[in-house]
Design an enzyme around this catalytic site. Structure first.
Site, mmCIF file in Angstrom:
data_model
loop_
_atom_site.group_PDB
_atom_site.id
_atom_site.type_symbol
_atom_site.label_atom_id
_atom_site.label_comp_id
_atom_site.label_asym_id
_atom_site.label_seq_id
_atom_site.Cartn_x
_atom_site.Cartn_y
_atom_site.Cartn_z
ATOM 1 N N LYS A 291 0.805 -1.233 0.000
ATOM 2 C CA LYS A 291 0.000 0.000 0.000
ATOM 3 C C LYS A 291 0.837 1.281 0.000
ATOM 4 C CE LYS A 291 -4.201 -1.841 2.147
ATOM 5 N NZ LYS A 291 -5.267 -1.596 3.127
ATOM 6 N N ASN B 217 -5.007 1.880 -1.676
ATOM 7 C CA ASN B 217 -5.580 0.532 -1.744
ATOM 8 C C ASN B 217 -6.382 0.312 -3.021
ATOM 9 O OD1 ASN B 217 -7.986 1.882 -1.224
ATOM 10 N ND2 ASN B 217 -8.795 0.225 0.039
ATOM 11 N N ASP C 33 -10.174 2.958 2.399
ATOM 12 C CA ASP C 33 -10.331 2.344 3.728
ATOM 13 C C ASP C 33 -11.060 3.267 4.705
ATOM 14 O OD1 ASP C 33 -9.141 -0.119 3.153
ATOM 15 O OD2 ASP C 33 -7.122 0.627 3.574
ATOM 16 N N GLY D 298 -0.968 0.291 10.221
ATOM 17 C CA GLY D 298 -1.540 0.795 8.966
ATOM 18 C C GLY D 298 -3.051 0.944 9.036
ATOM 19 N N TYR E 267 -13.087 -9.205 11.184
ATOM 20 C CA TYR E 267 -14.398 -9.734 10.786
ATOM 21 C C TYR E 267 -14.485 -11.249 10.919
ATOM 22 C CZ TYR E 267 -11.617 -10.064 6.552
ATOM 23 O OH TYR E 267 -10.595 -10.329 5.671
HETATM 24 P P1 ATR Z 1 -2.175 -3.368 10.409
HETATM 25 O O1 ATR Z 1 -1.703 -2.911 9.070
HETATM 26 O O2 ATR Z 1 -3.234 -4.423 10.372
HETATM 27 O O3 ATR Z 1 -2.575 -2.216 11.281
HETATM 28 P P2 ATR Z 1 0.336 -3.551 11.805
HETATM 29 O O4 ATR Z 1 0.784 -2.309 11.127
HETATM 30 O O5 ATR Z 1 1.288 -4.690 11.928
HETATM 31 O O6 ATR Z 1 -0.945 -4.133 11.090
HETATM 32 O O7 ATR Z 1 -0.207 -3.151 13.261
HETATM 33 C C1 ATR Z 1 -0.620 -4.089 14.188
HETATM 34 C C2 ATR Z 1 -1.145 -3.379 15.435
HETATM 35 O O8 ATR Z 1 -1.546 -4.390 16.387
HETATM 36 C C3 ATR Z 1 -0.108 -2.521 16.143
HETATM 37 O O9 ATR Z 1 -0.735 -1.417 16.753
HETATM 38 C C4 ATR Z 1 0.444 -3.492 17.187
HETATM 39 O O10 ATR Z 1 1.018 -2.888 18.317
HETATM 40 P P3 ATR Z 1 2.602 -2.493 18.325
HETATM 41 O O11 ATR Z 1 2.707 -1.241 17.531
HETATM 42 O O12 ATR Z 1 2.920 -2.300 19.748
HETATM 43 O O13 ATR Z 1 3.326 -3.671 17.699
HETATM 44 C C5 ATR Z 1 -0.831 -4.209 17.582
HETATM 45 N N1 ATR Z 1 -0.555 -5.502 18.220
HETATM 46 C C6 ATR Z 1 -0.209 -6.659 17.610
HETATM 47 N N2 ATR Z 1 -0.021 -7.644 18.522
HETATM 48 C C7 ATR Z 1 -0.245 -7.073 19.746
HETATM 49 C C8 ATR Z 1 -0.215 -7.560 21.094
HETATM 50 N N3 ATR Z 1 0.115 -8.845 21.369
HETATM 51 N N4 ATR Z 1 -0.519 -6.692 22.093
HETATM 52 C C9 ATR Z 1 -0.841 -5.407 21.826
HETATM 53 N N5 ATR Z 1 -0.893 -4.892 20.581
HETATM 54 C C10 ATR Z 1 -0.593 -5.698 19.549
#
Ligand code: ATR
Length: 282
Positions: free
Chosen positions: A71, A92, A107, A134, A226
């Protein structure tokens, strides 16, 4: 389906792309409106992205969606960026008009339409959002665009929350916090609408993001996941009398907005929902 020399080609690029529900949803939409078009998945590795985009351009693929991990990079490769895509630095949806590529981001609009569909008003409300990735970027932007009075962002990694807060502050009042139970408890009380954009809740063994027994009654709680249709967060919120909304509406409506950009026709949202519900929860 009858393919001819005039059949228009649309698709999605991602890596991987095999789990994408967009081919099913968009194909159903084209069929429902009798549009002579196909929508196909293209698995495009990051090292081939530039060439891949050039290929789509010269082959006259009329439009394509863009998913993980492309993206942000696609925002650098298109000829024009529409407003939301420019602000978010992420694309997207791409429309190809005689070799000219315009990048869109549907989005945020998809998220807003999914709330509208559920009768949720944002104007003047207080929002609490978990996550700073993201998805959070688009959802936080949407909440501000929808008119929330302020947005509180909570994330496990505080530097990431701060970076997102800096970006989103250009659109409204944003405050960021680390993920700590004592902090979250106060923020939950203040919020009208609570949104999870993290991936926690996707898998049955995931821990709770925070203590879900602290969710106050009668809030609006949204999870952009979802599948499962009711994450542990939504289940707990529902038991506490909250209005709950999962991410299917956002998935459908981001696709509906893309469809409308490509075809200029109103998307058959009901058909798109039916085909996805059948596939996911059938
Ligand atoms: P997306 O594009 O779906 O947003 P991403 O950029 O990888 O995916 O972001 C994932 C989000 O889930 C982040 O906010 C991440 O928190 P961190 O920035 O601290 O990594 C959060 N996340 C993933 N696993 C987590 C966990 N076990 N506890 C708390 N937050 C989590």
């Amino acid at each position: 389906m009858k393919l001819t020399g005039k059949t228009a080609v649309y698709g999605i690029i991602g890596h991987p792309v095999k789990h994408s529900l967009s081919p099913l949803m968009q194909t159903a939409a084209f069929e429902a409106l009798g549009i002579d078009a196909v929508y196909v998945p293209f698995n495009l590795a990051p090292q081939n992205l530039k060439e891949g985009i050039e290929g789509l351009r010269v082959l006259g693929v009329k439009g394509f969606n863009v998913t993980v991990p492309h993206k942000e990079q696609v925002a650098e490769l298109v000829d024009f960026l529409e407003g939301d895509a420019e602000f978010l630095g992420a694309v997207n949806t791409v429309k190809n008009e005689e070799g000219q590529l315009t990048g869109y981001n549907t989005d945020a609009e998809g998220f807003l339409r999914s709330l509208l569909e559920e009768g949720v008003e944002l104007e003047g409300k207080k929002a609490l959002m978990f996550g700073a990735g993201g998805a959070a970027r688009a959802v936080g932007y949407a909440l501000l665009k929808g008119g929330v009075k302020f947005l509180h962002v909570v994330n496990r990694s505080f530097p990431k929350a701060k970076a997102l807060g800096e970006l989103l502050s250009r659109r409204g009042n944003v405050l960021v916090y680390p993920l700590r139970d004592s902090v979250v408890e106060t923020l939950l009380d203040e919020a009208d609408i609570i949104v999870n954009t993290t991936s926690l809740g996707l898998h049955p063994q995931d821990p709770q993001l925070f203590d879900y027994s602290k969710i106050p009654e009668e809030k609006v709680v949204v999870d952009i996941i979802y599948n499962p249709p009711l994450t542990p967060l939504l289940k707990a919120a529902k038991e506490r009398g909250c209005k709950v909304i999962n991410g299917l509406g956002m998935l459908i409506h981001q696709g509906a907005v893309a469809f409308e950009i490509w075809t200029g026709q109103k998307a058959p949202v009901k058909v798109m929902r039916e085909v996805l519900e059948g596939e996911l929860y059938g």
